[in-house]
Design a protein around this motif. Structure first.
Motif, PDB file in Angstrom:
ATOM      1  N   ALA A 171       8.629  15.738  81.866  1.00  0.00           N
ATOM      2  CA  ALA A 171       9.394  15.986  80.602  1.00  0.00           C
ATOM      3  C   ALA A 171      10.095  15.802  81.888  1.00  0.00           C
ATOM      4  CB  ALA A 171       9.661  16.331  79.555  1.00  0.00           C
ATOM      5  N   ALA A 216      14.580  13.800  76.376  1.00  0.00           N
ATOM      6  CA  ALA A 216      13.173  14.375  76.991  1.00  0.00           C
ATOM      7  C   ALA A 216      13.625  16.234  77.767  1.00  0.00           C
ATOM      8  CB  ALA A 216      12.899  13.235  78.564  1.00  0.00           C
ATOM      9  N   GLY A 225      13.675  18.152  73.973  1.00  0.00           N
ATOM     10  CA  GLY A 225      12.769  18.337  73.146  1.00  0.00           C
ATOM     11  C   GLY A 225      11.501  18.829  74.288  1.00  0.00           C
ATOM     12  N   VAL A 226      11.762  18.485  75.275  1.00  0.00           N
ATOM     13  CA  VAL A 226      10.306  19.548  75.942  1.00  0.00           C
ATOM     14  C   VAL A 226      10.710  21.202  75.720  1.00  0.00           C
ATOM     15  CG1 VAL A 226      10.579  19.603  78.399  1.00  0.00           C
ATOM     16  CG2 VAL A 226       8.638  19.802  77.249  1.00  0.00           C
ATOM     17  N   VAL A 259      12.517  23.206  74.174  1.00  0.00           N
ATOM     18  CA  VAL A 259      12.912  23.768  72.867  1.00  0.00           C
ATOM     19  C   VAL A 259      11.016  23.977  71.703  1.00  0.00           C
ATOM     20  CG1 VAL A 259      12.485  22.079  70.961  1.00  0.00           C
ATOM     21  CG2 VAL A 259      13.427  23.667  69.865  1.00  0.00           C
ATOM     22  N   ASP A 260      10.102  23.200  72.258  1.00  0.00           N
ATOM     23  CA  ASP A 260       9.073  23.128  72.157  1.00  0.00           C
ATOM     24  C   ASP A 260       8.061  24.179  73.114  1.00  0.00           C
ATOM     25  OD1 ASP A 260       8.597  22.082  69.351  1.00  0.00           O
ATOM     26  OD2 ASP A 260       9.040  20.829  69.948  1.00  0.00           O
ATOM     27  N   LEU A 261       8.472  23.905  74.182  1.00  0.00           N
ATOM     28  CA  LEU A 261       7.858  24.828  75.435  1.00  0.00           C
ATOM     29  C   LEU A 261       7.920  26.116  75.166  1.00  0.00           C
ATOM     30  CD1 LEU A 261       8.320  23.240  78.650  1.00  0.00           C
ATOM     31  CD2 LEU A 261       6.009  23.550  78.053  1.00  0.00           C
ATOM     32  N   ARG A 298       9.319  27.702  72.550  1.00  0.00           N
ATOM     33  CA  ARG A 298       8.267  28.217  71.280  1.00  0.00           C
ATOM     34  C   ARG A 298       7.205  29.139  71.927  1.00  0.00           C
ATOM     35  NH1 ARG A 298       7.738  24.707  67.460  1.00  0.00           N
ATOM     36  NH2 ARG A 298       7.318  26.037  65.966  1.00  0.00           N
ATOM     37  N   ILE A 299       6.421  28.286  72.744  1.00  0.00           N
ATOM     38  CA  ILE A 299       4.865  28.023  72.994  1.00  0.00           C
ATOM     39  C   ILE A 299       4.530  29.001  73.824  1.00  0.00           C
ATOM     40  CG2 ILE A 299       2.329  27.354  74.167  1.00  0.00           C
ATOM     41  CD1 ILE A 299       3.490  24.286  73.239  1.00  0.00           C
TER      42      ILE A 299
END
Lengths: 165, 165
Positions: B55, B109, B112-113, B115-117, B119-120
């Motif tokens: 991304a 993109a 989006g990537v 915010v979730d990366l 958290r992981i």
């Protein structure tokens, strides 16, 4: 000539609005039903929903707004066709423009997060390919809805000043 | 009146093109230098580049194209201002429209990537907040460049048919 091009652009707009609505509705259904049982390398199972990721939530929001907007515009164009009056062209111009950006960002966020999430969970040995297949399908449909709206936005940009100036 | 609005829209376009170029250039520098040493819960270190994620690679591509385009349009508008001739308005209309979509998808993109990366990796106890701060900064600058280009796209949509019809 102007009459002809006006009629053909109206027909093209109508077809594109139907397509945009259909694509975003199917995209909505595919994304909203995207839940899988993920199996890790120890054969442990866990349920994964699309809501677990913020990017998909944003994507869902854009699809809902896009579907509602295209339905509204579809109804408006049927009303103007029946009554024979002009629609509110400025609204269509800014509406199509804004909605095409909203749909483009939704699709991009969906694709962006899916491609990297897939690599991370694949590396961790987590089996959830069905989830990504549906996410890709939904993002692709959203991309098609975006393309329809972007073309509509070009058409409404050409129609607007011709009549208002 | 038409003369005045034409002159003011040209000035506004010029300022927006400078801003779009500046934002995308800074965004490019911030993203391209985004490399950190990530520290996990066992204090092991590993180097993380922005190129490790697809991304961000896509985002970089959109920024490079955006920077090149806005520089080109900036040079073109200086040339037309000096020579006093009209620029190629159809090119600006489609160019601004296309580029605003490209920049919007790049920013989406990126956000989006990220915010979730985040958290992981936070859940995995991986310390790399500096990386995400720079990613957010770059995506925010790209978003500003997109807003400038989107406004330019509206201006060029209004200028184009007024003169060509």
């Amino acid at each position: 000539m102007a009459q002809l091009s006006s009629a053909s652009s109206r027909t093209a707009s109508f077809i594109l609005r139907i397509l945009a609505f259909a694509f975003s509705l199917i995209s909505l259904i595919v994304l909203a039903t995207n839940t899988v049982i993920a199996i890790d390398s120890d054969y442990d199972e866990s349920k994964v929903h699309f809501q677990d990721f913020y990017a998909y939530r944003y994507m869902l929001a854009t699809i809902v707004i896009g579907t509602a907007y295209s339905l509204l515009q579809l109804v408006a164009s049927i009303c103007t066709a029946v009554s024979g009056r002009e629609g509110i062209l400025v609204l269509a111009f800014f509406g199509d423009k804004f909605m095409s950006y909203v749909l483009a960002t939704g699709a991009a966020a969906g694709f962006g997060v899916t491609v990297d999430l897939k690599r991370i969970t694949d590396a961790e040995g987590l089996e959830m390919s069905k989830f990504y297949e549906k996410a890709y399908a939904s993002a692709s449909l959203l991309l098609l809805a975006f393309i329809c709206t972007a073309v509509l936005s070009i058409i409404s940009a050409f129609i607007l000043p011709r009549r208002s100036l």
